[in-house]
Design a protein around this motif. Structure first.
Motif, PDB file in Angstrom:
ATOM      1  N   ALA A 144     -53.180 -24.492  10.320  1.00 45.59           N
ATOM      2  CA  ALA A 144     -53.976 -25.675  10.021  1.00 45.59           C
ATOM      3  C   ALA A 144     -53.786 -26.054   8.556  1.00 45.59           C
ATOM      4  CB  ALA A 144     -55.448 -25.406  10.299  1.00 45.59           C
ATOM      5  N   VAL A 145     -53.871 -27.348   8.275  1.00 48.10           N
ATOM      6  CA  VAL A 145     -53.819 -27.839   6.904  1.00 48.10           C
ATOM      7  C   VAL A 145     -55.166 -28.491   6.627  1.00 48.10           C
ATOM      8  CG1 VAL A 145     -52.685 -29.380   5.280  1.00 48.10           C
ATOM      9  CG2 VAL A 145     -51.332 -28.194   7.002  1.00 48.10           C
ATOM     10  N   ILE A 146     -55.967 -27.833   5.804  1.00 50.91           N
ATOM     11  CA  ILE A 146     -57.334 -28.272   5.537  1.00 50.91           C
ATOM     12  C   ILE A 146     -57.328 -29.141   4.286  1.00 50.91           C
ATOM     13  CG2 ILE A 146     -59.710 -27.508   5.161  1.00 50.91           C
ATOM     14  CD1 ILE A 146     -58.558 -26.521   7.794  1.00 50.91           C
ATOM     15  N   ILE A 147     -57.662 -30.420   4.452  1.00 56.23           N
ATOM     16  CA  ILE A 147     -57.749 -31.320   3.301  1.00 56.23           C
ATOM     17  C   ILE A 147     -59.116 -32.000   3.233  1.00 56.23           C
ATOM     18  CG2 ILE A 147     -55.286 -31.721   3.033  1.00 56.23           C
ATOM     19  CD1 ILE A 147     -55.604 -34.251   4.691  1.00 56.23           C
ATOM     20  N   ASP A 148     -59.983 -31.712   4.217  1.00 56.69           N
ATOM     21  CA  ASP A 148     -61.353 -32.226   4.233  1.00 56.69           C
ATOM     22  C   ASP A 148     -62.315 -31.053   4.396  1.00 56.69           C
ATOM     23  OD1 ASP A 148     -60.689 -34.968   4.063  1.00 56.69           O
ATOM     24  OD2 ASP A 148     -60.201 -34.982   6.198  1.00 56.69           O
ATOM     25  N   ASP A 149     -63.571 -31.292   4.074  1.00 56.98           N
ATOM     26  CA  ASP A 149     -64.576 -30.234   4.177  1.00 56.98           C
ATOM     27  C   ASP A 149     -64.721 -29.734   5.609  1.00 56.98           C
ATOM     28  OD1 ASP A 149     -65.004 -30.584   1.509  1.00 56.98           O
ATOM     29  OD2 ASP A 149     -66.946 -31.567   1.719  1.00 56.98           O
ATOM     30  N   VAL A 150     -65.034 -28.444   5.713  1.00 60.28           N
ATOM     31  CA  VAL A 150     -65.319 -27.819   7.008  1.00 60.28           C
ATOM     32  C   VAL A 150     -66.769 -27.356   6.956  1.00 60.28           C
ATOM     33  CG1 VAL A 150     -64.734 -25.944   8.585  1.00 60.28           C
ATOM     34  CG2 VAL A 150     -62.926 -27.059   7.268  1.00 60.28           C
ATOM     35  N   PRO A 151     -67.619 -27.774   7.910  1.00 56.20           N
ATOM     36  CA  PRO A 151     -69.034 -27.395   7.862  1.00 56.20           C
ATOM     37  C   PRO A 151     -69.243 -25.929   8.247  1.00 56.20           C
ATOM     38  CG  PRO A 151     -68.582 -28.623   9.845  1.00 56.20           C
ATOM     39  CD  PRO A 151     -67.317 -28.646   9.039  1.00 56.20           C
ATOM     40  N   GLU A 152     -70.459 -25.460   8.041  1.00 55.53           N
ATOM     41  CA  GLU A 152     -70.795 -24.102   8.467  1.00 55.53           C
ATOM     42  C   GLU A 152     -70.567 -23.970   9.965  1.00 55.53           C
ATOM     43  OE1 GLU A 152     -74.605 -22.647   7.416  1.00 55.53           O
ATOM     44  OE2 GLU A 152     -74.267 -22.869   5.277  1.00 55.53           O
ATOM     45  N   TYR A 153     -70.097 -22.804  10.368  1.00 58.18           N
ATOM     46  CA  TYR A 153     -69.802 -22.471  11.769  1.00 58.18           C
ATOM     47  C   TYR A 153     -68.753 -23.390  12.389  1.00 58.18           C
ATOM     48  CZ  TYR A 153     -73.953 -19.590  11.386  1.00 58.18           C
ATOM     49  OH  TYR A 153     -74.869 -18.659  10.987  1.00 58.18           O
TER      50      TYR A 153
END
Length: 169
Positions: A144-153
């Motif tokens: 995965a390429v994470i460029i935005d926020d990821v919320p809890e859980y």
């Protein structure tokens, strides 16, 4: 933090055995490369001696293929399942009880670094880039390429990543 204290703490995080603690920790350091890499990463980020911290960073990169900065902030009980190709940038913040797999990059975008919460699992080949926040107990899927926020859980997968599960939905 002294290297002996760090060895003891990391050994207790893994095995919870107090008998012959320092002897077992030293033996494990010489026998298990994954344990050795975690101890070196932790010392490189928290040690008091700047020259020794720089030496740890250099040894990690030359011998183990782990590129980490002495300026990264790494929480307690980091687990590195397969250390090959791991990259941790200088401004990165990693919380407690995180697990990183091989070929993970935690790096910059526009001179800003990510903040990773507690109990996060980052699977093989994932890239976490830029000024983003990964919430506690999140899972980042392989490649995965994470460029935005990821919320809890949250569970983030894909290129660019999208959250497919949030708080058990």
């Amino acid at each position: 933090m002294k290297i002996i204290e760090l060895l003891e703490r990391e050994y207790l995080n893994r095995y919870r055995k107090r008998e012959l603690l320092i002897l077992r920790a030293i033996l494990l350091y010489y026998r298990d490369p994954n344990f050795r890499v975690v101890v070196l990463i932790q010392y490189a980020s928290k040690g008091k001696n700047l020259r020794l911290r720089q030496f740890c960073c250099k040894k990690l990169s030359v011998k183990y293929g782990v590129f980490t900065s002495k300026d990264a902030i790494i929480g307690r009980n980091l687990k590195v399942e397969h250390f090959n190709g791991l990259v941790i940038g200088s401004g990165a913040i990693i919380g407690d009880n995180c697990t990183l797999y091989q070929q993970v990059t935690i790096g910059q975008k526009d001179n800003k670094y990510p903040i990773i919460g507690n109990n996060v699992v980052v699977y093989a080949g994932a890239k976490v880039l830029g000024h983003i926040k990964v919430g506690n107990n999140a899972i980042i899927g392989a490649n995965a390429v994470i460029i935005d926020d990821v919320p809890e859980y949250g569970i983030a997968v894909g290129v660019p990543a999208r959250v497919i599960n949030n708080k058990g939905e």
